[in-house]
Design an enzyme around this catalytic site. Structure first.
Site, PDB file in Angstrom:
ATOM      1  N   GLY A  89       0.822  -1.208   0.000  1.00  0.00           N
ATOM      2  CA  GLY A  89       0.000   0.000   0.000  1.00  0.00           C
ATOM      3  C   GLY A  89       0.855   1.257   0.000  1.00  0.00           C
ATOM      4  O   GLY A  89       0.512   2.258  -0.634  1.00  0.00           O
ATOM      5  N   ARG A 117      -7.721  -2.552  -1.755  1.00  0.00           N
ATOM      6  CA  ARG A 117      -7.554  -1.501  -0.731  1.00  0.00           C
ATOM      7  C   ARG A 117      -7.933  -0.118  -1.272  1.00  0.00           C
ATOM      8  O   ARG A 117      -7.729   0.173  -2.451  1.00  0.00           O
ATOM      9  CB  ARG A 117      -6.118  -1.542  -0.201  1.00  0.00           C
ATOM     10  CG  ARG A 117      -5.845  -2.875   0.487  1.00  0.00           C
ATOM     11  CD  ARG A 117      -4.460  -2.963   1.019  1.00  0.00           C
ATOM     12  NE  ARG A 117      -4.250  -2.027   2.105  1.00  0.00           N
ATOM     13  CZ  ARG A 117      -3.066  -1.836   2.678  1.00  0.00           C
ATOM     14  NH1 ARG A 117      -2.015  -2.515   2.261  1.00  0.00           N
ATOM     15  NH2 ARG A 117      -2.940  -0.974   3.657  1.00  0.00           N
ATOM     16  N   SER A 160      -3.771   9.147   8.300  1.00  0.00           N
ATOM     17  CA  SER A 160      -2.994   8.205   7.500  1.00  0.00           C
ATOM     18  C   SER A 160      -1.717   8.857   7.000  1.00  0.00           C
ATOM     19  O   SER A 160      -1.757   9.859   6.286  1.00  0.00           O
ATOM     20  CB  SER A 160      -3.829   7.720   6.304  1.00  0.00           C
ATOM     21  OG  SER A 160      -2.972   7.199   5.306  1.00  0.00           O
ATOM     22  N   GLN A 162       0.152   7.612   4.868  1.00  0.00           N
ATOM     23  CA  GLN A 162       0.259   7.403   3.422  1.00  0.00           C
ATOM     24  C   GLN A 162      -0.440   8.521   2.668  1.00  0.00           C
ATOM     25  O   GLN A 162       0.068   9.016   1.665  1.00  0.00           O
ATOM     26  CB  GLN A 162      -0.307   6.030   3.052  1.00  0.00           C
ATOM     27  CG  GLN A 162       0.541   4.909   3.641  1.00  0.00           C
ATOM     28  CD  GLN A 162       0.023   3.526   3.339  1.00  0.00           C
ATOM     29  OE1 GLN A 162      -1.051   3.364   2.778  1.00  0.00           O
ATOM     30  NE2 GLN A 162       0.784   2.522   3.712  1.00  0.00           N
ATOM     31  N   SER A 186      -0.221  11.178  12.519  1.00  0.00           N
ATOM     32  CA  SER A 186       0.279   9.878  12.047  1.00  0.00           C
ATOM     33  C   SER A 186       1.806   9.938  11.959  1.00  0.00           C
ATOM     34  O   SER A 186       2.397  11.006  12.159  1.00  0.00           O
ATOM     35  CB  SER A 186      -0.328   9.546  10.685  1.00  0.00           C
ATOM     36  OG  SER A 186       0.133  10.465   9.722  1.00  0.00           O
ATOM     37  N   ASP A 311       0.013  -0.729  13.161  1.00  0.00           N
ATOM     38  CA  ASP A 311       0.440  -2.034  12.642  1.00  0.00           C
ATOM     39  C   ASP A 311       0.689  -3.059  13.753  1.00  0.00           C
ATOM     40  O   ASP A 311       0.922  -4.238  13.484  1.00  0.00           O
ATOM     41  CB  ASP A 311       1.704  -1.877  11.792  1.00  0.00           C
ATOM     42  CG  ASP A 311       1.420  -1.070  10.526  1.00  0.00           C
ATOM     43  OD1 ASP A 311       0.276  -1.104  10.038  1.00  0.00           O
ATOM     44  OD2 ASP A 311       2.340  -0.400  10.027  1.00  0.00           O
ATOM     45  N   LYS A 338      -6.539  -2.981   5.851  1.00  0.00           N
ATOM     46  CA  LYS A 338      -5.093  -3.255   5.788  1.00  0.00           C
ATOM     47  C   LYS A 338      -4.865  -4.424   4.814  1.00  0.00           C
ATOM     48  O   LYS A 338      -5.711  -4.731   4.005  1.00  0.00           O
ATOM     49  CB  LYS A 338      -4.558  -3.545   7.190  1.00  0.00           C
ATOM     50  CG  LYS A 338      -4.605  -2.324   8.115  1.00  0.00           C
ATOM     51  CD  LYS A 338      -3.647  -1.250   7.640  1.00  0.00           C
ATOM     52  CE  LYS A 338      -3.693  -0.021   8.524  1.00  0.00           C
ATOM     53  NZ  LYS A 338      -2.940   1.097   7.958  1.00  0.00           N
ATOM     54  N   ARG A 342      -8.035  -7.080   9.100  1.00  0.00           N
ATOM     55  CA  ARG A 342      -7.378  -7.476  10.355  1.00  0.00           C
ATOM     56  C   ARG A 342      -8.319  -7.437  11.548  1.00  0.00           C
ATOM     57  O   ARG A 342      -8.140  -8.199  12.493  1.00  0.00           O
ATOM     58  CB  ARG A 342      -6.185  -6.553  10.627  1.00  0.00           C
ATOM     59  CG  ARG A 342      -4.983  -6.900   9.806  1.00  0.00           C
ATOM     60  CD  ARG A 342      -3.755  -6.106  10.202  1.00  0.00           C
ATOM     61  NE  ARG A 342      -2.703  -6.383   9.223  1.00  0.00           N
ATOM     62  CZ  ARG A 342      -1.700  -5.564   8.956  1.00  0.00           C
ATOM     63  NH1 ARG A 342      -1.592  -4.414   9.603  1.00  0.00           N
ATOM     64  NH2 ARG A 342      -0.782  -5.898   8.066  1.00  0.00           N
TER      65      ARG A 342
END
Ligand code: S3P
Length: 424
Positions: A89, A117, A160, A162, A186, A311, A338, A342
């Site tokens: 990702g 995703r 996030s 990302q 984050s 994570d 994820k 999860r």
């Protein structure tokens, strides 16, 4: 007859930080000149980033254990084929930011898990910056047409790194200013690297602001050593906490405060991890960690803490299953998107091995037990589920079978060797 004590010992050095590895390879590929990187993660995800950057014209050396990898940045050129991001990702989302500022179109895709995703969280702000994106749903494959961008002020609905990093990379490659706010802070590796390289980043009233220092922004080549990944170290730390005697030294671990929520929660549950030899490595705090077995008690993990341990929820859930009382993780709905779902899989796999665990709305509830865990775990090819339940398999009387073990190659290729070594 006395039973053998489960004793932990020795020294372990987990692999390089995955988040930092992606970012330094990307920045080195964007720099003008030759960079030298050591300590890079050799897992499949970072290899995906390297492969994609090579397809765009950068010269990225082979990523091998203990190697200094040299990267020579080049002006990126239109790729001949789709850019395959594998399971990663971070590769897909950060590359979207980088591609937004290029002068050509590129199509990104990935494996079955990555294609499921959500990408709109990144394509939406990039579109607002002026990058046309063709997508057929909220996922990969999608085609991004880079070009002239405009600046952006953006409040992200998700905490996030990302999303934040994709926007920062678009600002960098498009030479436009960006301001980003997030609901909770984050991980800040991109900001730290930008600052380390003098790339015009600062904080203003709680927002992250990138202002191109000069146009076009010249990224200097650099040398950098990547610390070990606290998200990988977490599995070894958890195994040591669950052991019955001994002490484990986990070396060279990145302890950036936006990543150490696992240690904070562990402390609250009754296990103290000592930090020694604190130092700085390329703008990131690094330490060696000393871990000893401890009895655990349940705790509440707040929504604000989640980004600092996102994570680590699977392995923390495993620890919670061995704690006295209940543990609740608040607002962990993000875990549904994820590498696997999860949230559901942690709960259902814990139930399989005899633990009371349930997702209620976006919260995860786990009731600790002393009964030996027994059963077959469905990992759904998710590296962090595989490693979390392998750790559960180290407790006395456990009989935990994993549906597969190969997924660890994503982030911790030598995981099973290191885990075994801790107990010898
Ligand atoms: C990462 C950010 C987190 C994390 C992922 C790596 C990064 O994802 O779960 O493993 O390197 O920026 P989100 O940004 O989706 O929270």
């Amino acid at each position: 007859m006395a039973r053998k004590v489960r004793r932990v010992g020795g020294i372990v050095r987990p692999p390089g930080d995955k988040s930092i590895s992606h970012r330094v390879v990307m920045l080195a590929a964007l720099a003008r000149g030759k960079s030298e990187l050591s300590g890079l993660l050799t897992g499949d995800d970072v290899k995906s980033t390297a492969r994609v950057l090579r397809q765009l014209g950068a010269k990225v050396g082979t990523i091998r254990v203990d190697a200094v990898v040299s990267v020579e940045g080049r002006r990126f050129t239109r790729p001949h084929f789709r850019l395959f991001c594998g399971n990663s990702g971070t590769t897909a989302r950060l590359m979207l930011g980088i591609l937004a500022g290029q002068k050509f179109a590129a199509t990104l895709t990935g494996d079955a898990s990555l294609r499921r995703r959500p990408m709109r969280r990144v394509t939406e702000p990039l579109r607002q910056m002026g990058a046309p994106i063709k997508e057929s749903g909220d996922g990969l494959p999608l085609t991004i047409h880079g070009g002239k961008l405009r600046g952006l002020t953006y409040s992200s609905p998700v905490a996030s790194a990302q999303v934040k990093s994709a926007i920062l990379f678009a600002g960098l490659t498009g030479d436009v200013p960006v301001t980003i706010r997030e609901p909770y802070r984050s991980r800040d590796h991109t900001e730290r690297l930008f600052a380390h390289l003098g790339l015009g980043i600062h904080e203003r009233n709680g927002a992250i602001v990138f202002e191109p220092p000069n146009r076009p922004t010249a990224i200097p080549p650099f040398q950098l050593s990547v610390p070990a990944d606290i998200s990988s170290a977490a599995f070894m730390i958890a195994a040591a906490v669950l052991a019955e005697d001994g002490e484990l030294l986990v070396e060279n671990v990145g302890v950036n405060p936006t990543r150490t929520g696992f240690l904070v929660v562990l402390e609250r549950m009754g296990a103290h991890v000592e930090r020694i030899n604190l130092r700085d490595e390329g703008g990131e705090p690094v330490a060696d960690l000393v871990v000893r077995p401890a009895g655990l008690r349940g705790t509440e993990v707040t929504a604000a803490e989640i980004p600092t341990l996102v994570d680590e929820v699977p392995v923390l859930a495993v620890l919670a299953s061995r704690a006295v009382g209940e543990t609740v993780f608040r607002e962990v709905g993000e875990l549904r998107v994820k590498e696997s779902n999860r949230l559901e899989l942690v709960a259902s796999n814990l139930r399989t091995v005899g633990v009371r665990a349930e997702a209620q709305g976006n919260d995860l509830h786990i009731e600790g037990t002393v009964a030996a865990p027994r059963g077959r775990i469905e990992t759904a090819l998710d590296h962090r589920l595989t490693m979390a339940f392998a750790v559960l398999g180290t407790v006395r009387g456990a009989d935990v079978k994993l549906s597969e073990k190969t997924s660890v190659a994503i982030s911790y290729p030598n995981f099973f060797r290191d885990l075994k070594q801790c107990f010898e």
